[in-house]
Motif scaffolding. Structure first.
Motif, PDB file in Angstrom:
ATOM      1  N   ALA A  92       0.832  -1.200   0.000  1.00  0.00           N
ATOM      2  CA  ALA A  92       0.000   0.000   0.000  1.00  0.00           C
ATOM      3  C   ALA A  92       0.868   1.252   0.000  1.00  0.00           C
ATOM      4  CB  ALA A  92      -0.916  -0.013   1.228  1.00  0.00           C
ATOM      5  N   ALA A  93       0.516   2.197  -0.863  1.00  0.00           N
ATOM      6  CA  ALA A  93       1.273   3.443  -0.986  1.00  0.00           C
ATOM      7  C   ALA A  93       0.831   4.436   0.089  1.00  0.00           C
ATOM      8  CB  ALA A  93       1.073   4.037  -2.377  1.00  0.00           C
ATOM      9  N   HIS A  94       1.783   4.917   0.878  1.00  0.00           N
ATOM     10  CA  HIS A  94       1.423   5.813   1.971  1.00  0.00           C
ATOM     11  C   HIS A  94       1.246   7.265   1.517  1.00  0.00           C
ATOM     12  CE1 HIS A  94       5.748   6.631   1.812  1.00  0.00           C
ATOM     13  NE2 HIS A  94       5.542   7.698   2.574  1.00  0.00           N
ATOM     14  N   SER A  95       1.567   7.550   0.249  1.00  0.00           N
ATOM     15  CA  SER A  95       1.402   8.892  -0.297  1.00  0.00           C
ATOM     16  C   SER A  95       1.234   8.785  -1.810  1.00  0.00           C
ATOM     17  CB  SER A  95       2.624   9.767   0.027  1.00  0.00           C
ATOM     18  OG  SER A  95       3.743   9.358  -0.747  1.00  0.00           O
ATOM     19  N   PRO A  96       0.687   9.825  -2.460  1.00  0.00           N
ATOM     20  CA  PRO A  96       0.602   9.796  -3.929  1.00  0.00           C
ATOM     21  C   PRO A  96       1.969   9.652  -4.584  1.00  0.00           C
ATOM     22  CG  PRO A  96      -0.850  11.488  -3.050  1.00  0.00           C
ATOM     23  CD  PRO A  96      -0.029  10.980  -1.895  1.00  0.00           C
ATOM     24  N   GLY A  97       2.989  10.277  -4.002  1.00  0.00           N
ATOM     25  CA  GLY A  97       4.329  10.143  -4.553  1.00  0.00           C
ATOM     26  C   GLY A  97       4.841   8.720  -4.481  1.00  0.00           C
ATOM     27  N   ALA A  98       4.515   8.039  -3.396  1.00  0.00           N
ATOM     28  CA  ALA A  98       4.926   6.641  -3.258  1.00  0.00           C
ATOM     29  C   ALA A  98       4.251   5.780  -4.317  1.00  0.00           C
ATOM     30  CB  ALA A  98       4.583   6.133  -1.857  1.00  0.00           C
ATOM     31  N   TYR A  99       2.994   6.092  -4.621  1.00  0.00           N
ATOM     32  CA  TYR A  99       2.288   5.350  -5.670  1.00  0.00           C
ATOM     33  C   TYR A  99       2.968   5.562  -7.020  1.00  0.00           C
ATOM     34  CZ  TYR A  99      -1.557   3.643  -8.581  1.00  0.00           C
ATOM     35  OH  TYR A  99      -2.314   2.946  -9.495  1.00  0.00           O
ATOM     36  N   ARG A 100       3.383   6.800  -7.305  1.00  0.00           N
ATOM     37  CA  ARG A 100       4.067   7.073  -8.578  1.00  0.00           C
ATOM     38  C   ARG A 100       5.395   6.324  -8.660  1.00  0.00           C
ATOM     39  NH1 ARG A 100       1.929  12.250  -7.357  1.00  0.00           N
ATOM     40  NH2 ARG A 100       3.914  12.949  -6.461  1.00  0.00           N
ATOM     41  N   GLN A 111      -8.789   0.503  -4.262  1.00  0.00           N
ATOM     42  CA  GLN A 111      -7.995  -0.185  -3.247  1.00  0.00           C
ATOM     43  C   GLN A 111      -8.841  -0.997  -2.275  1.00  0.00           C
ATOM     44  OE1 GLN A 111      -5.583   2.641  -1.139  1.00  0.00           O
ATOM     45  NE2 GLN A 111      -7.222   3.349   0.195  1.00  0.00           N
ATOM     46  N   HIS A 112     -10.138  -0.718  -2.185  1.00  0.00           N
ATOM     47  CA  HIS A 112     -10.992  -1.527  -1.306  1.00  0.00           C
ATOM     48  C   HIS A 112     -11.113  -2.960  -1.804  1.00  0.00           C
ATOM     49  CE1 HIS A 112     -13.292   1.852   1.022  1.00  0.00           C
ATOM     50  NE2 HIS A 112     -11.977   1.931   1.154  1.00  0.00           N
ATOM     51  N   GLU A 113     -10.720  -3.206  -3.035  1.00  0.00           N
ATOM     52  CA  GLU A 113     -10.674  -4.586  -3.520  1.00  0.00           C
ATOM     53  C   GLU A 113      -9.565  -5.373  -2.826  1.00  0.00           C
ATOM     54  OE1 GLU A 113     -10.180  -4.466  -7.729  1.00  0.00           O
ATOM     55  OE2 GLU A 113     -11.902  -3.131  -8.040  1.00  0.00           O
ATOM     56  N   ASP A 162       3.325  -1.722   3.708  1.00  0.00           N
ATOM     57  CA  ASP A 162       3.206  -0.385   3.141  1.00  0.00           C
ATOM     58  C   ASP A 162       4.561   0.116   2.646  1.00  0.00           C
ATOM     59  OD1 ASP A 162       4.602   0.756   5.359  1.00  0.00           O
ATOM     60  OD2 ASP A 162       2.732   1.066   6.457  1.00  0.00           O
ATOM     61  N   THR A 163       4.558   1.294   2.041  1.00  0.00           N
ATOM     62  CA  THR A 163       5.753   1.807   1.370  1.00  0.00           C
ATOM     63  C   THR A 163       6.618   2.699   2.242  1.00  0.00           C
ATOM     64  OG1 THR A 163       4.416   3.640   0.498  1.00  0.00           O
ATOM     65  CG2 THR A 163       4.739   1.720  -0.942  1.00  0.00           C
ATOM     66  N   LYS A 164       6.241   2.916   3.484  1.00  0.00           N
ATOM     67  CA  LYS A 164       7.022   3.805   4.329  1.00  0.00           C
ATOM     68  C   LYS A 164       8.424   3.243   4.585  1.00  0.00           C
ATOM     69  CE  LYS A 164       4.487   4.140   7.993  1.00  0.00           C
ATOM     70  NZ  LYS A 164       3.714   2.942   7.664  1.00  0.00           N
ATOM     71  N   ARG A 165       9.355   4.106   4.854  1.00  0.00           N
ATOM     72  CA  ARG A 165      10.697   3.661   5.243  1.00  0.00           C
ATOM     73  C   ARG A 165      10.618   2.926   6.584  1.00  0.00           C
ATOM     74  NH1 ARG A 165      10.644   8.463   2.884  1.00  0.00           N
ATOM     75  NH2 ARG A 165      12.075   8.892   1.153  1.00  0.00           N
ATOM     76  N   ILE A 166       9.842   3.472   7.510  1.00  0.00           N
ATOM     77  CA  ILE A 166       9.551   2.791   8.769  1.00  0.00           C
ATOM     78  C   ILE A 166       8.233   2.066   8.546  1.00  0.00           C
ATOM     79  CG2 ILE A 166       9.311   3.018  11.267  1.00  0.00           C
ATOM     80  CD1 ILE A 166      12.015   3.896  10.149  1.00  0.00           C
ATOM     81  N   LEU A 167       8.327   0.923   7.905  1.00  0.00           N
ATOM     82  CA  LEU A 167       7.132   0.274   7.399  1.00  0.00           C
ATOM     83  C   LEU A 167       6.432  -0.574   8.457  1.00  0.00           C
ATOM     84  CD1 LEU A 167       7.734  -3.003   6.847  1.00  0.00           C
ATOM     85  CD2 LEU A 167       9.096  -2.064   4.993  1.00  0.00           C
ATOM     86  N   TYR A 168       5.173  -0.858   8.158  1.00  0.00           N
ATOM     87  CA  TYR A 168       4.394  -1.828   8.910  1.00  0.00           C
ATOM     88  C   TYR A 168       3.982  -2.940   7.953  1.00  0.00           C
ATOM     89  CZ  TYR A 168       4.132   1.463  12.773  1.00  0.00           C
ATOM     90  OH  TYR A 168       4.458   2.299  13.810  1.00  0.00           O
ATOM     91  N   TRP A 169       3.851  -4.122   8.493  1.00  0.00           N
ATOM     92  CA  TRP A 169       3.399  -5.265   7.701  1.00  0.00           C
ATOM     93  C   TRP A 169       2.323  -5.993   8.498  1.00  0.00           C
ATOM     94  CZ3 TRP A 169       4.121  -9.577  10.573  1.00  0.00           C
ATOM     95  CH2 TRP A 169       5.175  -9.574  11.513  1.00  0.00           C
TER      96      TRP A 169
END
Length: 436
Positions: free
Chosen positions: A134-142, A167-169, A287-294
């Protein structure tokens, strides 16, 4: 919930959820006088190597400072990755041949893992369910969109983008901005997998020695002597596979592997229908964060396993559980009232170049540094190391013999983690709220 005390189920325990069915074993067996190969570390990597070596006719002993399998191999989330994130910037540095070999082996670690489970008849509740990042920001999605051709064309993975509108899928949450699905990913019960690997190693004639910490490895006539808490052991060959639990017995590895604590919680069984709402396809989630969660559902799809870097210093599991539950509730407000039954922590091993490594230094074999994605990769590196010892390695592994960097100010204790961690956390927040 109104107070942290209400977070915890009456049956709450500080131990991995997986241990309720498959706890670590003591296996404090007497040491033999001598072996062909001594393996330090009883995780997936050490046992996979031991199994291959024992089946190859060698006398093998696996040693561990704690109970057998007590480290990361039974503490992880059971998420099996299909391909490691190989830094594209290293393509020019390492050369096309080496880079291509790393890409090949990162994917092979997963495909061979699935083949190994099937061939050996291992029941570890494994399911190829895919992963949604999951992208945590629009920039991460790009940035994910830019990475997509690499995964598809270079790695040959089945990957696709999921826009925020759909994304709800994949996840029952409005917290993210779309994301990416990679089908070559799965989940299992890590303790069940470890138990099966352990049993197969013993069936092949290998010996296990828990509570046998190695304090020194020194050369001797005909090989090595390992000084241990259970006495000395002579070995012709030594393989160190201690990963995030590397102590001072072999300083070379300790100076190059960075142990980072990952904190994890498991919830009580979810109300009827909630699991399908929050994770419709029962995928592995990150998710895409540097300090990510899974996070993921348990194999029976009744509970949530949620993990991440809750703190940048060693803290009590109850404290970290509160942080994890708070973030889980931000992603899924629907689970705010769900209580925690298990909380635990364990070390993962990172490297300064963000790559796994295997090789040989001063005639001692080593492998590790899977960057928190080691279920398949550590198994793969263990087997590849064993084949190398047996002289049957075939095509060289792309992670074998890479330059293995350290740092002059690092001696095994990651004092810099709070500084780096808080910096990354700030960047993650800026990206989320500015749309980078």
């Amino acid at each position: 919930m109104s107070s942290s005390s209400q977070l915890f189920h009456p049956d709450f325990v500080v131990e991995p959820y997986w241990w309720s069915e498959t706890p670590p074993v003591l296996e404090r067996n007497p040491l033999p006088a001598a072996v062909d190969v001594a393996i330090v570390g009883s995780g997936y990597c050490g046992l996979a190597a031991g199994l291959e070596l024992a089946r190859g006719g060698l006398k093998v002993a696996v040693l561990d400072a704690g109970r057998i399998g007590e480290g990361a191999s039974t503490r992880n989330g059971g998420m099996v990755s299909g391909g490691l994130k190989v830094p594209m910037a290293m393509r020019a540095t390492l050369g096309e041949e080496r880079f291509s070999a790393m890409v090949r082996d990162s994917v092979a670690s997963y495909t061979e893992f699935e083949a190994f489970l099937a061939r050996e008849g291992i029941d570890a509740h494994y399911e190829r369910c895919g992963r949604f990042t999951a992208a945590h920001s629009p920039g991460a999605y790009r940035r994910q969109e830019a990475q997509l051709p690499v995964l598809r064309d270079l790695m040959g993975l089945t990957a696709r983008m999921v826009p925020e509108s759909r994304q709800h899928e994949e996840i029952g949450s409005d917290f993210y901005h779309g994301g990416m699905v990679v089908e070559e990913s799965g989940g299992l019960d890590p303790a069940r997998y470890h138990r099966a690997l352990r049993q197969k190693f013993q069936d092949a004639g290998g010996s296990l020695h828990g509570m046998t910490g190695v304090t020194a490895i020194r050369r001797a006539s005909g090989g090595y002597v390992l000084e241990t808490s259970s006495g000395p052991l002579r070995a012709e060959t030594v393989f160190v596979a201690t990963n995030g639990y590397s102590g001072g017995a072999w300083p070379f590895l300790r100076k190059r592997l960075i142990p980072i604590t990952s904190f994890v919680i498991a919830t009580e069984p979810l109300p009827e229908g909630l699991a399908a709402e929050i994770n419709p396809k029962a995928r592995m989630l990150v998710d895409t964060k540097r300090i990510l969660y899974w996070y993921r559902l348990t194999p029976d799809r009744r509970r949530i396993i949620f993990g991440g870097r809750a703190k940048f210093r060693d803290v009590d599991e109850r404290d970290s559980a509160c942080n994890l539950h708070a973030f889980m509730s931000r992603i899924w407000p629907q689970v705010r009232g769900v209580r925690i039954t298990h909380a635990w922590k364990g070390n993962v091993a990172f490297t300064f170049d963000h790559l796994p490594h295997m090789g040989r230094q001063d005639d001692v074999y080593y492998a590790g540094g899977c960057q928190g994605a080691g279920v398949a990769m550590s198994t793969y590196l263990g087997r590849r190391t064993a084949l190398k010892i047996l002289g049957a390695g075939g095509e060289p592994c792309g992670f074998d013999g890479l330059p293995f960097p350290s740092h002059p100010l690092y001696h095994g204790k990651p004092w810099f983690l709070p500084i780096v961690g808080n910096y990354y956390k700030t960047l993650d927040s800026l990206e989320r709220y500015t749309g980078w």
